[in-house]
Design a protein around this motif. Structure first.
Motif, PDB file in Angstrom:
ATOM      1  N   MET A  60       0.723  -0.996   0.096  1.00 46.03           N
ATOM      2  CA  MET A  60       0.097  -0.025  -0.135  1.00 46.03           C
ATOM      3  C   MET A  60       0.853   1.039  -0.124  1.00 46.03           C
ATOM      4  N   VAL A  61       0.576   2.166  -0.923  1.00 48.33           N
ATOM      5  CA  VAL A  61       1.461   3.281  -1.130  1.00 48.33           C
ATOM      6  C   VAL A  61       0.436   4.615  -1.080  1.00 48.33           C
ATOM      7  N   THR A  62       1.027   5.738  -0.695  1.00 45.35           N
ATOM      8  CA  THR A  62       0.327   6.956  -0.681  1.00 45.35           C
ATOM      9  C   THR A  62       0.932   7.638  -1.838  1.00 45.35           C
ATOM     10  N   ILE A  63       0.343   8.320  -3.135  1.00 51.68           N
ATOM     11  CA  ILE A  63       0.704   9.098  -3.604  1.00 51.68           C
ATOM     12  C   ILE A  63       0.369  10.742  -3.215  1.00 51.68           C
ATOM     13  N   ARG A  64       1.463  11.478  -2.991  1.00 48.05           N
ATOM     14  CA  ARG A  64       1.625  12.895  -2.411  1.00 48.05           C
ATOM     15  C   ARG A  64       2.538  13.523  -3.334  1.00 48.05           C
ATOM     16  N   PRO A  65       2.229  14.996  -2.988  1.00 45.60           N
ATOM     17  CA  PRO A  65       3.009  15.944  -3.722  1.00 45.60           C
ATOM     18  C   PRO A  65       4.570  15.687  -3.085  1.00 45.60           C
ATOM     19  N   PHE A  66       5.604  16.002  -4.078  1.00 48.93           N
ATOM     20  CA  PHE A  66       7.084  15.863  -3.661  1.00 48.93           C
ATOM     21  C   PHE A  66       7.424  17.073  -2.648  1.00 48.93           C
ATOM     22  N   ALA A  67       7.945  16.621  -1.279  1.00 45.84           N
ATOM     23  CA  ALA A  67       8.569  17.732  -0.534  1.00 45.84           C
ATOM     24  C   ALA A  67      10.033  17.529  -0.473  1.00 45.84           C
TER      25      ALA A  67
END
Length: 140
Positions: A1-8
């Protein structure tokens, strides 16, 4: 399971390592500068996939020029391949492009990486018989 999120910014070194492991970096491109440039233009289109420990296991950069969208630096960690991470990154990037009014998206595949074409075919991408040219405007 992964979360897609904006780059930080904290993802910088992990993303560069991911790109190196995936064979995406080239001696003539400085990945730190590529990240810096992306953060200056449409940073919301720079996405990462993070696992349950928030370790980066995938990335994609997208761009939209008003005519078409582009995908760059799509990668999934070799240890996390075949889990749908790249597909999820592409689908999320495509959705963001559609929200911007983008009617089509393209990408380039380097010679020697033809094995990825089956992946893109499965996502509905069609191959074009075109030549590509380029010119460096700023030295890295």
């Amino acid at each position: 399971m992964v979360t897609i999120r904006p780059f930080a910014l904290r993802d910088t070194e992990s993303v560069i390592t991911l790109w190196q492991d995936a064979g995406l970096t080239r001696s003539w491109n400085n990945p730190h500068l590529d990240i810096q440039r992306k953060l200056a233009v449409q940073p919301e289109l720079f996405l990462v996939a993070a696992d349950d420990r928030d370790d980066v296991v995938g990335s994609v950069m997208a761009g939209y020029d008003g005519h078409r969208g582009w995908l760059y630096y799509l990668a999934s960690a070799p240890t996390h391949r075949r889990q749908g991470i790249a597909r999820e990154l592409v689908e999320t990037a495509e959705a963001k492009l559609v929200e911007m009014g983008c009617p089509k998206v393209q990408l380039m595949v380097r010679p020697g990486n033809e094995a990825t074409m089956g992946f893109y075919d499965a996502l509905g991408y069609e191959q074009f018989e075109i030549g590509a040219t380029g010119k460096r405007l700023i030295a890295d």
